[in-house]
Design an enzyme around this catalytic site. Structure first.
Site, PDB file in Angstrom:
ATOM      1  N   GLU A 141       0.817  -1.209   0.000  1.00  0.00           N
ATOM      2  CA  GLU A 141       0.000   0.000   0.000  1.00  0.00           C
ATOM      3  C   GLU A 141       0.854   1.265   0.000  1.00  0.00           C
ATOM      4  OE1 GLU A 141      -2.445  -3.340   0.889  1.00  0.00           O
ATOM      5  OE2 GLU A 141      -0.633  -2.661   1.937  1.00  0.00           O
TER       6      GLU A 141
ATOM      7  N   HIS B  60     -11.339  -5.969   8.093  1.00  0.00           N
ATOM      8  CA  HIS B  60     -12.063  -5.720   6.850  1.00  0.00           C
ATOM      9  C   HIS B  60     -13.349  -4.928   7.051  1.00  0.00           C
ATOM     10  CE1 HIS B  60      -9.410  -9.075   5.664  1.00  0.00           C
ATOM     11  NE2 HIS B  60      -9.483  -8.539   4.450  1.00  0.00           N
TER      12      HIS B  60
END
Length: 343
Positions: free
Chosen positions: A65, A135
């Site tokens: 990321e 998540h």
């Protein structure tokens, strides 16, 4: 047809894909990249784009990321329109330094010689019902102090397309957070052509005079249900909703942009209603609602008839098995509205 425009039924992931396809078709400098985007992405938002526009413009990246954000910053500095995907908002934290220390500050540190206005970071956010601690997070509040960034969260397909097109073309770097549970559950007639919705402008969805309820993303729908429960309580909770409160007029506002947030619309509403309930899925402590609450208290102090109320996720990691108890559901919002009305 809506407002003279041809429309078609889309869910949110289709609207997001439609926006990116318009940008890729009209901007030769536009690229879309991220983990698995060439295959369509986890939520299928980039489905078929690599085949349509070529794998030099829609391509996969390594699982890094920080690298995705850094690469996007570099491309934007060189004049590209860079649309980067962080696969889940929960994984945006390794990119935090790149976004907050670099993307947000490049225009300032270079005295206006460089900027990364062509950078848009797309990322799925909020709970999905079974995402658990890695998540289902809502990290929008972490970016509220990052001057130089914009943060946008749409509630529906039409909003997603119009706000994403506006975000990609905004002269500032934008983090565009897409509520993942709404990818398939929200469906609307969406214009097929190119259009923008304003960044930084909230939308009043239901006008009212007694309480302002402010939300964004998925909680907008929970708040809408809570308002309906107040008017027409189901049999299971009818005895808990005092008849005297059922005629209250609730104003519902979708904030849409977290940074900058629309102070004027919110303050104007609270000065009218005298009460404010803020709903978000992130934890209460130092969440976006804290900043909004402080500003409203400063500007509306003499108009408030009750303390500003926040209905949020708990200050805990999202629990996998008990996620439905973590998020601010319609019953918790209803309870907060009644408490605020009865103060």
């Amino acid at each position: 047809m809506v407002g003279g425009r041809e429309t078609r039924k889309m869910n949110t992931y289709q609207a997001v894909r439609d926006a990116m396809s318009i940008v890729l078709a009209r901007d030769d400098n536009a690229v879309v990249f991220g983990e698995d985007v060439a295959f369509g992405g986890v939520f299928r938002c980039t489905l078929g784009l690599a085949e349509e526009f070529g794998r030099e413009r829609v391509f996969n990246t390594p699982l890094t990321e920080q690298g995705i954000a850094g690469f996007g910053i570099g491309m934007a500095m060189m004049g590209h329109t860079a649309v980067a995907e962080i696969q889940f908002a929960d994984y945006i934290f390794p990119a935090f330094d790149q976004l907050v220390n670099e993307a947000a500050k490049i225009r300032y540190r270079s005295g206006g010689s460089f900027d990364v206005g062509g950078l848009t970071i797309r990322t799925p956010t909020m709970s999905v019902g079974h995402g658990g601690l890695y998540h289902s997070q809502s990290p929008e509040g972490f970016f509220m102090g990052a001057a130089g960034l914009k943060v946008v969260i749409p509630r529906s397909p039409l909003q997603a397309k119009g706000l994403l097109l506006a975000s990609i073309r905004d002269p500032n770097p934008v983090i565009f957070m897409e509520p993942k549970i709404l990818y398939r559950s929200a469906v609307e007639q969406v214009p097929e052509d190119d259009f923008h919705l304003p960044i930084g402008k909230a939308e009043v969805l239901i006008p009212g005079s007694d309480v302002t309820v402010l939300a964004w993303g998925t909680p907008v729908y929970n708040a809408e249900n809570a308002i309906e429960f107040l008017k027409n309580p189901p049999a299971a909770i009818e005895s808990l909703v005092p008849p005297s409160l059922r005629s209250a007029k609730i104003e519902l506002i979708d904030l849409r942009s977290i940074l900058p947030w629309d102070v004027e619309t919110v303050v104007e509403s609270v000065k009218k209603t005298g009460r404010l309930v803020i709903v978000h899925e992130a934890g209460m402590t130092a969440g976006a609602g804290a900043e909004i609450s402080a500003e409203v208290q400063k500007r509306c102090f003499l108009k408030l008839s009750a303390p500003v109320k926040r209905v949020t996720g708990w200050d805990l990691p999202n629990a996998l098995q008990y996620e439905k108890f973590h998020i601010p559901d319609s019953i918790r919002i209803l309870d907060a509205i009644m408490e605020t009305l009865s103060y």
